[in-house]
Scaffold this motif. Structure first.
Motif, PDB file in Angstrom:
ATOM      1  N   GLU A  23       0.831  -1.210   0.000  1.00  0.00           N
ATOM      2  CA  GLU A  23       0.000   0.000   0.000  1.00  0.00           C
ATOM      3  C   GLU A  23       0.861   1.252   0.000  1.00  0.00           C
ATOM      4  OE1 GLU A  23      -3.359   0.234   2.617  1.00  0.00           O
ATOM      5  OE2 GLU A  23      -3.636  -1.934   2.502  1.00  0.00           O
ATOM      6  N   VAL A  24       1.934   1.255   0.787  1.00  0.00           N
ATOM      7  CA  VAL A  24       2.824   2.416   0.830  1.00  0.00           C
ATOM      8  C   VAL A  24       3.494   2.605  -0.526  1.00  0.00           C
ATOM      9  CG1 VAL A  24       4.949   3.340   1.841  1.00  0.00           C
ATOM     10  CG2 VAL A  24       3.218   2.299   3.314  1.00  0.00           C
ATOM     11  N   SER A  51       2.431   1.630  -3.444  1.00  0.00           N
ATOM     12  CA  SER A  51       1.398   2.072  -4.380  1.00  0.00           C
ATOM     13  C   SER A  51       1.115   3.560  -4.212  1.00  0.00           C
ATOM     14  CB  SER A  51       0.125   1.256  -4.157  1.00  0.00           C
ATOM     15  OG  SER A  51      -0.902   1.715  -4.988  1.00  0.00           O
ATOM     16  N   GLN A  52       1.000   4.030  -2.980  1.00  0.00           N
ATOM     17  CA  GLN A  52       0.735   5.449  -2.728  1.00  0.00           C
ATOM     18  C   GLN A  52       1.893   6.325  -3.186  1.00  0.00           C
ATOM     19  OE1 GLN A  52      -0.152   5.662   1.432  1.00  0.00           O
ATOM     20  NE2 GLN A  52      -2.196   4.781   1.200  1.00  0.00           N
ATOM     21  N   ALA A 109       1.856   6.381  -7.030  1.00  0.00           N
ATOM     22  CA  ALA A 109       0.723   7.163  -7.528  1.00  0.00           C
ATOM     23  C   ALA A 109       0.977   8.656  -7.346  1.00  0.00           C
ATOM     24  CB  ALA A 109      -0.568   6.748  -6.825  1.00  0.00           C
ATOM     25  N   CYS A 110       1.521   9.035  -6.199  1.00  0.00           N
ATOM     26  CA  CYS A 110       1.837  10.446  -5.933  1.00  0.00           C
ATOM     27  C   CYS A 110       2.899  10.940  -6.918  1.00  0.00           C
ATOM     28  CB  CYS A 110       2.309  10.604  -4.490  1.00  0.00           C
ATOM     29  SG  CYS A 110       2.725  12.288  -4.037  1.00  0.00           S
ATOM     30  N   ALA A 156      -5.386   5.042  -6.250  1.00  0.00           N
ATOM     31  CA  ALA A 156      -5.308   4.231  -5.036  1.00  0.00           C
ATOM     32  C   ALA A 156      -5.855   2.847  -5.347  1.00  0.00           C
ATOM     33  CB  ALA A 156      -6.111   4.865  -3.906  1.00  0.00           C
TER      34      ALA A 156
END
Length: 182
Positions: free
Chosen positions: A113-114, A116-117, A120-121, A174
């Motif tokens: 998740e980290v 991916s974030q 994405a950012c 997300a």
């Protein structure tokens, strides 16, 4: 324009991979963050005594490999191995690259998740607003659910993912794993 992904994705690689400087405020417009700076916020799950390759180097190489079409851990490692030494140097490797098992062991231990974030950012910072007919268009976000084929949870259930996708830029904003009961 160079055809090398490393020239496009890693334009500002620090020569010795120093601690990153966070880019904020007015600097964001003039000097977009490099992939190395973005990936440097991810915690390294390895014991410090066993680190042979910089985490940001392995992650940046994995990103480049995936952009080039790699979809397995072995394909990521093959992509790394088949680059020339100038690419290895740009990625932060010193004459040798990690084996497929090393890449696999490292990537499965990261918080997905980290990662991916962060990615994405980083992608959102690099994508400008979409202009339609001389004016900025509205933001359209598509929501999509899917089952990850072949992936199973500890109890044997399939992995279900829910994603939010910016239709104008093609960026997944997300993605979360959902619990399906039944």
């Amino acid at each position: 324009m160079s055809s090398s992904l490393t020239e496009i994705v890693l334009p500002h690689r620090p020569p010795s991979l120093p601690s990153p400087v966070v880019v904020t405020g007015s600097d964001r417009d003039s000097d977009r963050r490099s992939l190395f700076v973005a990936l440097a916020v991810i915690n390294d799950p390895r014991d410090p005594r066993g680190r042979r390759y910089p985490l940001v180097s392995v992650l940046a190489a994995a990103v480049c490999a995936v952009l080039a079409g790699a979809c397995t851990f072995a394909a990521v490692a093959d992509w790394m191995r088949f680059q020339d030494e100038s690419v290895w140097t740009r990625l932060g490797f010193d004459g040798r690259v990690p084996a497929a098992t090393t890449v696999w062991r490292l990537l499965i231990r990261l918080d997905a998740e980290v990662l991916s974030q962060v990615l994405a950012c980083w992608l959102r910072e690099r994508a400008g607003p979409v202009v339609i007919g001389g004016r900025r268009g509205r933001l359209v976000i598509a929501i999509d659910g899917k089952v990850a084929r072949g992936a199973r949870l500890a109890d044997g259930r399939q992995v279900h993912l829910l994603s939010a996708y910016d239709t104008s830029t093609g960026i997944v904003l997300a993605q979360v794993q959902t619990r399906i009961h039944g």
